[in-house]
Scaffold this motif. Structure first.
Motif, PDB file in Angstrom:
ATOM      1  N   PHE A  37       2.996   2.725  -3.988  1.00  0.00           N
ATOM      2  CA  PHE A  37       4.139   2.434  -3.145  1.00  0.00           C
ATOM      3  C   PHE A  37       3.998   3.269  -1.869  1.00  0.00           C
ATOM      4  CE2 PHE A  37       7.297   0.113  -5.815  1.00  0.00           C
ATOM      5  CZ  PHE A  37       6.561   0.072  -6.990  1.00  0.00           C
ATOM      6  N   ARG A  38       4.794   2.933  -0.891  1.00  0.00           N
ATOM      7  CA  ARG A  38       4.785   3.726   0.337  1.00  0.00           C
ATOM      8  C   ARG A  38       6.182   3.808   0.917  1.00  0.00           C
ATOM      9  NH1 ARG A  38       1.352  -0.480   4.207  1.00  0.00           N
ATOM     10  NH2 ARG A  38       3.024  -2.038   4.487  1.00  0.00           N
ATOM     11  N   ARG A  39       6.391   4.859   1.701  1.00  0.00           N
ATOM     12  CA  ARG A  39       7.658   5.026   2.406  1.00  0.00           C
ATOM     13  C   ARG A  39       7.348   5.422   3.834  1.00  0.00           C
ATOM     14  NH1 ARG A  39      11.480   8.444  -0.716  1.00  0.00           N
ATOM     15  NH2 ARG A  39      12.321   6.488  -1.467  1.00  0.00           N
ATOM     16  N   ALA A  40       7.735   4.556   4.731  1.00  0.00           N
ATOM     17  CA  ALA A  40       7.578   4.826   6.162  1.00  0.00           C
ATOM     18  C   ALA A  40       8.822   5.539   6.676  1.00  0.00           C
ATOM     19  CB  ALA A  40       7.360   3.523   6.917  1.00  0.00           C
ATOM     20  N   PRO A  41       8.715   6.269   7.765  1.00  0.00           N
ATOM     21  CA  PRO A  41       9.874   6.983   8.313  1.00  0.00           C
ATOM     22  C   PRO A  41      11.039   6.040   8.559  1.00  0.00           C
ATOM     23  CG  PRO A  41       7.883   7.704   9.403  1.00  0.00           C
ATOM     24  CD  PRO A  41       7.498   6.531   8.542  1.00  0.00           C
ATOM     25  N   GLY A  42      12.197   6.402   8.021  1.00  0.00           N
ATOM     26  CA  GLY A  42      13.387   5.610   8.248  1.00  0.00           C
ATOM     27  C   GLY A  42      13.475   4.334   7.431  1.00  0.00           C
ATOM     28  N   LYS A  43      12.523   4.145   6.526  1.00  0.00           N
ATOM     29  CA  LYS A  43      12.528   2.924   5.728  1.00  0.00           C
ATOM     30  C   LYS A  43      12.588   3.253   4.241  1.00  0.00           C
ATOM     31  CE  LYS A  43      10.051   0.004   9.020  1.00  0.00           C
ATOM     32  NZ  LYS A  43       8.933  -0.966   9.187  1.00  0.00           N
ATOM     33  N   LYS A  44      12.916   2.246   3.463  1.00  0.00           N
ATOM     34  CA  LYS A  44      12.946   2.430   2.022  1.00  0.00           C
ATOM     35  C   LYS A  44      11.526   2.388   1.450  1.00  0.00           C
ATOM     36  CE  LYS A  44      17.497   0.320   1.352  1.00  0.00           C
ATOM     37  NZ  LYS A  44      18.253  -0.763   0.666  1.00  0.00           N
ATOM     38  N   ARG A  45      11.377   2.951   0.279  1.00  0.00           N
ATOM     39  CA  ARG A  45      10.108   2.868  -0.430  1.00  0.00           C
ATOM     40  C   ARG A  45       9.804   1.405  -0.750  1.00  0.00           C
ATOM     41  NH1 ARG A  45       9.985   6.094  -5.895  1.00  0.00           N
ATOM     42  NH2 ARG A  45      11.810   4.731  -6.144  1.00  0.00           N
ATOM     43  N   GLU A  46       8.553   1.018  -0.554  1.00  0.00           N
ATOM     44  CA  GLU A  46       8.185  -0.361  -0.821  1.00  0.00           C
ATOM     45  C   GLU A  46       6.915  -0.431  -1.645  1.00  0.00           C
ATOM     46  OE1 GLU A  46       7.335  -2.629   2.694  1.00  0.00           O
ATOM     47  OE2 GLU A  46       5.761  -1.268   3.371  1.00  0.00           O
ATOM     48  N   PHE A  47       6.820  -1.486  -2.407  1.00  0.00           N
ATOM     49  CA  PHE A  47       5.647  -1.745  -3.234  1.00  0.00           C
ATOM     50  C   PHE A  47       4.475  -2.105  -2.343  1.00  0.00           C
ATOM     51  CE2 PHE A  47       3.131  -3.185  -6.700  1.00  0.00           C
ATOM     52  CZ  PHE A  47       2.561  -4.393  -6.316  1.00  0.00           C
ATOM     53  N   VAL A  48       3.298  -1.594  -2.704  1.00  0.00           N
ATOM     54  CA  VAL A  48       2.078  -1.918  -1.982  1.00  0.00           C
ATOM     55  C   VAL A  48       1.121  -2.702  -2.870  1.00  0.00           C
ATOM     56  CG1 VAL A  48       0.045  -0.989  -0.804  1.00  0.00           C
ATOM     57  CG2 VAL A  48       2.270   0.121  -0.516  1.00  0.00           C
ATOM     58  N   ALA A  49       0.787  -2.117  -4.020  1.00  0.00           N
ATOM     59  CA  ALA A  49      -0.182  -2.762  -4.919  1.00  0.00           C
ATOM     60  C   ALA A  49       0.004  -2.222  -6.327  1.00  0.00           C
ATOM     61  CB  ALA A  49      -1.608  -2.521  -4.449  1.00  0.00           C
ATOM     62  N   GLY A  50      -0.329  -3.048  -7.312  1.00  0.00           N
ATOM     63  CA  GLY A  50      -0.242  -2.629  -8.685  1.00  0.00           C
ATOM     64  C   GLY A  50      -1.394  -3.184  -9.493  1.00  0.00           C
ATOM     65  N   ILE A  51      -1.735  -2.473 -10.552  1.00  0.00           N
ATOM     66  CA  ILE A  51      -2.812  -2.929 -11.445  1.00  0.00           C
ATOM     67  C   ILE A  51      -2.356  -2.710 -12.881  1.00  0.00           C
ATOM     68  CG2 ILE A  51      -4.015  -0.686 -11.302  1.00  0.00           C
ATOM     69  CD1 ILE A  51      -6.660  -2.352 -11.487  1.00  0.00           C
ATOM     70  N   SER A  52      -2.449  -3.768 -13.673  1.00  0.00           N
ATOM     71  CA  SER A  52      -2.005  -3.687 -15.059  1.00  0.00           C
ATOM     72  C   SER A  52      -3.074  -3.000 -15.915  1.00  0.00           C
ATOM     73  CB  SER A  52      -1.719  -5.082 -15.578  1.00  0.00           C
ATOM     74  OG  SER A  52      -2.934  -5.779 -15.787  1.00  0.00           O
ATOM     75  N   SER A  54      -4.624  -4.365 -18.149  1.00  0.00           N
ATOM     76  CA  SER A  54      -5.692  -5.348 -18.337  1.00  0.00           C
ATOM     77  C   SER A  54      -6.394  -5.689 -17.030  1.00  0.00           C
ATOM     78  CB  SER A  54      -5.127  -6.626 -18.972  1.00  0.00           C
ATOM     79  OG  SER A  54      -4.144  -7.181 -18.135  1.00  0.00           O
ATOM     80  N   ASN A  55      -6.114  -4.890 -15.996  1.00  0.00           N
ATOM     81  CA  ASN A  55      -6.762  -5.011 -14.688  1.00  0.00           C
ATOM     82  C   ASN A  55      -6.326  -6.207 -13.859  1.00  0.00           C
ATOM     83  OD1 ASN A  55      -8.251  -2.606 -14.688  1.00  0.00           O
ATOM     84  ND2 ASN A  55      -9.930  -3.564 -15.814  1.00  0.00           N
ATOM     85  N   SER A  56      -5.189  -6.794 -14.180  1.00  0.00           N
ATOM     86  CA  SER A  56      -4.601  -7.780 -13.265  1.00  0.00           C
ATOM     87  C   SER A  56      -4.038  -7.027 -12.068  1.00  0.00           C
ATOM     88  CB  SER A  56      -3.490  -8.561 -13.954  1.00  0.00           C
ATOM     89  OG  SER A  56      -4.010  -9.327 -15.022  1.00  0.00           O
ATOM     90  N   THR A  57      -4.207  -7.596 -10.893  1.00  0.00           N
ATOM     91  CA  THR A  57      -3.768  -6.907  -9.686  1.00  0.00           C
ATOM     92  C   THR A  57      -2.697  -7.699  -8.951  1.00  0.00           C
ATOM     93  OG1 THR A  57      -5.588  -7.892  -8.416  1.00  0.00           O
ATOM     94  CG2 THR A  57      -5.951  -5.704  -9.368  1.00  0.00           C
ATOM     95  N   TYR A  58      -1.842  -6.978  -8.246  1.00  0.00           N
ATOM     96  CA  TYR A  58      -0.718  -7.552  -7.525  1.00  0.00           C
ATOM     97  C   TYR A  58      -0.598  -6.819  -6.187  1.00  0.00           C
ATOM     98  CZ  TYR A  58       0.239  -8.944 -12.310  1.00  0.00           C
ATOM     99  OH  TYR A  58       0.113  -9.446 -13.573  1.00  0.00           O
ATOM    100  N   TYR A  59      -0.255  -7.579  -5.156  1.00  0.00           N
ATOM    101  CA  TYR A  59      -0.177  -6.994  -3.825  1.00  0.00           C
ATOM    102  C   TYR A  59       1.058  -7.460  -3.087  1.00  0.00           C
ATOM    103  CZ  TYR A  59      -5.083  -5.912  -4.636  1.00  0.00           C
ATOM    104  OH  TYR A  59      -6.265  -5.437  -5.158  1.00  0.00           O
ATOM    105  N   ALA A  60       1.567  -6.596  -2.240  1.00  0.00           N
ATOM    106  CA  ALA A  60       2.596  -7.007  -1.299  1.00  0.00           C
ATOM    107  C   ALA A  60       1.963  -7.951  -0.297  1.00  0.00           C
ATOM    108  CB  ALA A  60       3.173  -5.785  -0.583  1.00  0.00           C
ATOM    109  N   ASP A  61       2.739  -8.907   0.171  1.00  0.00           N
ATOM    110  CA  ASP A  61       2.209  -9.878   1.132  1.00  0.00           C
ATOM    111  C   ASP A  61       1.639  -9.194   2.368  1.00  0.00           C
ATOM    112  OD1 ASP A  61       4.749 -12.421   0.498  1.00  0.00           O
ATOM    113  OD2 ASP A  61       2.866 -11.968  -0.529  1.00  0.00           O
ATOM    114  N   SER A  62       2.244  -8.096   2.763  1.00  0.00           N
ATOM    115  CA  SER A  62       1.832  -7.413   3.991  1.00  0.00           C
ATOM    116  C   SER A  62       0.438  -6.795   3.906  1.00  0.00           C
ATOM    117  CB  SER A  62       2.844  -6.329   4.351  1.00  0.00           C
ATOM    118  OG  SER A  62       2.943  -5.376   3.299  1.00  0.00           O
ATOM    119  N   VAL A  63      -0.091  -6.612   2.690  1.00  0.00           N
ATOM    120  CA  VAL A  63      -1.394  -5.965   2.552  1.00  0.00           C
ATOM    121  C   VAL A  63      -2.447  -6.867   1.909  1.00  0.00           C
ATOM    122  CG1 VAL A  63      -0.240  -3.743   2.368  1.00  0.00           C
ATOM    123  CG2 VAL A  63      -1.016  -4.899   0.287  1.00  0.00           C
ATOM    124  N   LYS A  64      -2.055  -8.053   1.482  1.00  0.00           N
ATOM    125  CA  LYS A  64      -3.011  -8.968   0.843  1.00  0.00           C
ATOM    126  C   LYS A  64      -4.180  -9.254   1.766  1.00  0.00           C
ATOM    127  CE  LYS A  64      -0.055 -11.492  -2.384  1.00  0.00           C
ATOM    128  NZ  LYS A  64       0.660 -12.754  -2.652  1.00  0.00           N
TER     129      LYS A  64
END
Length: 122
Positions: A37-52, A54-64
């Protein structure tokens, strides 16, 4: 007590790359999903990427297509390869251990690292 320690942040020019690492202290690392996850100045924490577990991966649209998450269970490490960095990627990046629920939801995480600063300059 589980400890997560991030490293690899720094200052990089737009268009450049960085690789973040997160090492876990627990022996059962392979049984959990992990996320960044990440938190930019003045913004809420947001999801970036995840891995299960079983190695399934998930990404925020902004970083895909630019970021890649991976894990090495033998080393108890999770990585975030960040390419083609943009100014808006500037933030503190945190890795976390997912205890339950979707990897995109911070509420399901029970442990977090201290964070590593990523600053993208023009």
């Amino acid at each position: 007590q589980v400890q997560l320690v991030e490293s690899g942040g720094g200052l990089v020019q737009a268009g450049g790359s960085l690789r973040l690492s997160c090492v876990a202290s627990e022996l059962t690392f392979s049984t959990y999903g992990m996320g960044w996850f990440r938190r930019a100045p003045g913004k809420k924490r947001e999801f970036v990427a995840g891995i299960s577990r079983s190695n399934s991966t998930y990404y925020a649209d902004s970083v895909k297509g630019r970021f890649t998450i991976s894990r090495d269970n033998a080393k108890k490490m999770v990585y975030l390869q960040m390419n083609t960095l943009k100014l808006e990627d500037t933030a503190v990046y945190y890795c976390g251990r997912n205890l339950f629920g979707a990897l995109e939801r911070a509420a399901g995480y029970d442990y977090w690292g201290q964070g590593t600063q990523v600053t993208v300059s023009s």
